[in-house]
Design a protein around this motif. Sequence first.
Motif, mmCIF file in Angstrom:
data_model
loop_
_atom_site.group_PDB
_atom_site.id
_atom_site.type_symbol
_atom_site.label_atom_id
_atom_site.label_comp_id
_atom_site.label_asym_id
_atom_site.label_seq_id
_atom_site.Cartn_x
_atom_site.Cartn_y
_atom_site.Cartn_z
ATOM 1 N N ALA A 104 3.323 -1.988 2.142
ATOM 2 C CA ALA A 104 3.171 -0.586 1.753
ATOM 3 C C ALA A 104 3.511 0.336 2.916
ATOM 4 C CB ALA A 104 1.739 -0.316 1.274
ATOM 5 N N ALA A 109 -4.773 2.235 -6.725
ATOM 6 C CA ALA A 109 -3.313 2.183 -6.807
ATOM 7 C C ALA A 109 -2.779 0.926 -6.137
ATOM 8 C CB ALA A 109 -2.712 3.431 -6.166
ATOM 9 N N TYR A 110 -3.379 0.551 -5.003
ATOM 10 C CA TYR A 110 -2.983 -0.679 -4.325
ATOM 11 C C TYR A 110 -3.258 -1.893 -5.212
ATOM 12 C CZ TYR A 110 -1.812 1.159 0.313
ATOM 13 O OH TYR A 110 -1.194 1.782 1.366
ATOM 14 N N GLN A 135 -7.062 5.552 -2.482
ATOM 15 C CA GLN A 135 -5.830 4.880 -2.890
ATOM 16 C C GLN A 135 -6.039 3.424 -3.298
ATOM 17 O OE1 GLN A 135 -3.311 5.385 0.534
ATOM 18 N NE2 GLN A 135 -2.718 7.480 -0.002
ATOM 19 N N PHE A 152 5.789 -0.943 -1.675
ATOM 20 C CA PHE A 152 4.935 0.001 -2.407
ATOM 21 C C PHE A 152 4.600 1.206 -1.537
ATOM 22 C CE2 PHE A 152 0.535 1.395 -3.358
ATOM 23 C CZ PHE A 152 0.761 1.908 -4.630
ATOM 24 N N HIS A 153 4.385 2.322 -2.191
ATOM 25 C CA HIS A 153 3.785 3.488 -1.562
ATOM 26 C C HIS A 153 3.034 4.254 -2.652
ATOM 27 C CE1 HIS A 153 3.094 7.062 0.819
ATOM 28 N NE2 HIS A 153 3.527 6.394 1.872
ATOM 29 N N PRO A 154 1.823 4.743 -2.364
ATOM 30 C CA PRO A 154 1.045 5.446 -3.393
ATOM 31 C C PRO A 154 1.560 6.849 -3.701
ATOM 32 C CG PRO A 154 -0.167 5.408 -1.331
ATOM 33 C CD PRO A 154 1.048 4.553 -1.129
ATOM 34 N N SER A 155 2.706 7.217 -3.138
ATOM 35 C CA SER A 155 3.366 8.484 -3.462
ATOM 36 C C SER A 155 4.849 8.204 -3.697
ATOM 37 C CB SER A 155 3.235 9.491 -2.311
ATOM 38 O OG SER A 155 1.882 9.761 -2.020
ATOM 39 N N HIS A 180 3.915 7.194 -7.529
ATOM 40 C CA HIS A 180 4.033 5.987 -6.721
ATOM 41 C C HIS A 180 5.495 5.603 -6.545
ATOM 42 C CE1 HIS A 180 4.442 4.078 -10.713
ATOM 43 N NE2 HIS A 180 5.145 3.165 -10.062
ATOM 44 N N ALA A 200 -0.747 -2.148 -8.009
ATOM 45 C CA ALA A 200 0.558 -2.599 -7.526
ATOM 46 C C ALA A 200 0.562 -4.099 -7.263
ATOM 47 C CB ALA A 200 0.929 -1.833 -6.259
#
Length: 363
Positions: free
Chosen positions: A278, A193-194, A190, A307-310, A354, A197
Motif C-alpha cells: 500500500a 479499507a485495508y 483506514q 493498494f491505496h485508500p485514496s 481507493h 482490499a
Amino acid sequence: MAVVVVQRASAETPAAVSGALVAAGLTLRRVPSAEGGAAPLGLGDAEGLILLDAPDAADTLAPALVRAALAAQVPVLALGAGAGLLTDLAARAAATETLDVRMEPTPAAATDPLFAGSEPPPHTFRLGGSAWVVRPAGGPDHAPGGPFDERIDQLLFRYAELVAARAQHTTARAFFTQRADAWEERFAYQAPAYAAAVTRMRLRPGATAMDLGCGTGRAMPALRELVGPHGRVLGVDVTPAMLCAAARHGRTHHGHLLAADCTRLPVPRSSVHGIFSAGLLDHLPDPRAALAEWARVAARDGVLLLFHPSGRAERAARHGRPLDPEDLLAEHNLRPALTSTGWRLDEYEDATGHFLAHATLAG
C-alpha cells in the motif's frame, strides 16, 4: 543530499571532510557545536552526520541531533573529540533501553558496511549498525581542524559513498521515525479499507503472505485471517521505528516483522504466495527493480496487490495538482512496468475512494 558536520564555530572544516563529501555528490552543512536552541534543520533534510567536536555543557543542539540520528539509523561518523559525544549518548541510551546501540570493535570486519575490505584506523568502533567512532589517539593528527592520516582520509571517502548509497532509505527512515508513534492512531479509520482490499487477493489457507512497506502493519490482521493459523504472514518495512510501533499495536500476534529493503528481500526465491503493498511502489527510486525483486520471491501464480485508500485523482487534488500522465500508477504506465518485470495485470481500479491493482506472476 546533505551531511551535517558538527564542530566549533571557530574551527575550519578539514579539507579531507569537505573533499570526500563533494566527491560523493553530497552537500556539507555546518552546525556550530556551542550553539544551543532548536536544530536548524530536521533529519529529513540530512542523510548523514559527522561529529568533529565535543559540545559545551550548555549545548543542546548536538546531542539532540545525535539522538535523532541514532533512532532513525542515519549514518553517523564521530572523529577525534566528537567521539566522546557519541559514545556518551550511546551509553546513556543503552542504559535506558531506548536504543539498540551496542559498542563493537570492528577490525576490518568483513560484514561491516564501512570497513569491509579495508584497514580501519586505530581506536575504531561501530555503535549499532549505523554509527562509527574513531577515538582520539592522543596526537595532533586527531585534533579538530587538523590534518588526518591517510587511513582516516580513506575512511571519509568510504563514509561519503555509504551515505550517498543509503540516501533514499535514510530519508525515508528519518521521515517515518518522527511519525511512527502517532501513525496508527492517525490512520486507524483506514483499517476496514485495508481489510477489504486484502480479501481481493483470494489467498488459500496455509499460504505465505507479505505486507511490503507495512508501516504499523494495518494489513497484517486481515492477511492472517486469509491464510489461517497454518499460513505465514510477514510484515516488511525499512524503518525500525515503524516496526516497533507495529509490535506495540500487537501485530506480532498476526505474523513476523522484518526490517528490510523491499528491493533486496532476504526471502527465498518462489516462496511467497501473496504480496500486499500500500502506497509504496510509486515512491521508490527504481520501481521496476522492486517489481522484479517481488517477482523473484513470488511463488508460481503468486499474487501482487497494489493498494491505496485514496484514488489517484483524490490524492492529486489533496496536494493541489492535476493528475500527472507520467504517474507510474496510471494504467498506461503500470501495465508495461508489470509486464516487463514478470507480472500480468488482471484488475485495475482507480476509483474515488481507493486505488487497487491486482496482478499475478506471468507464466
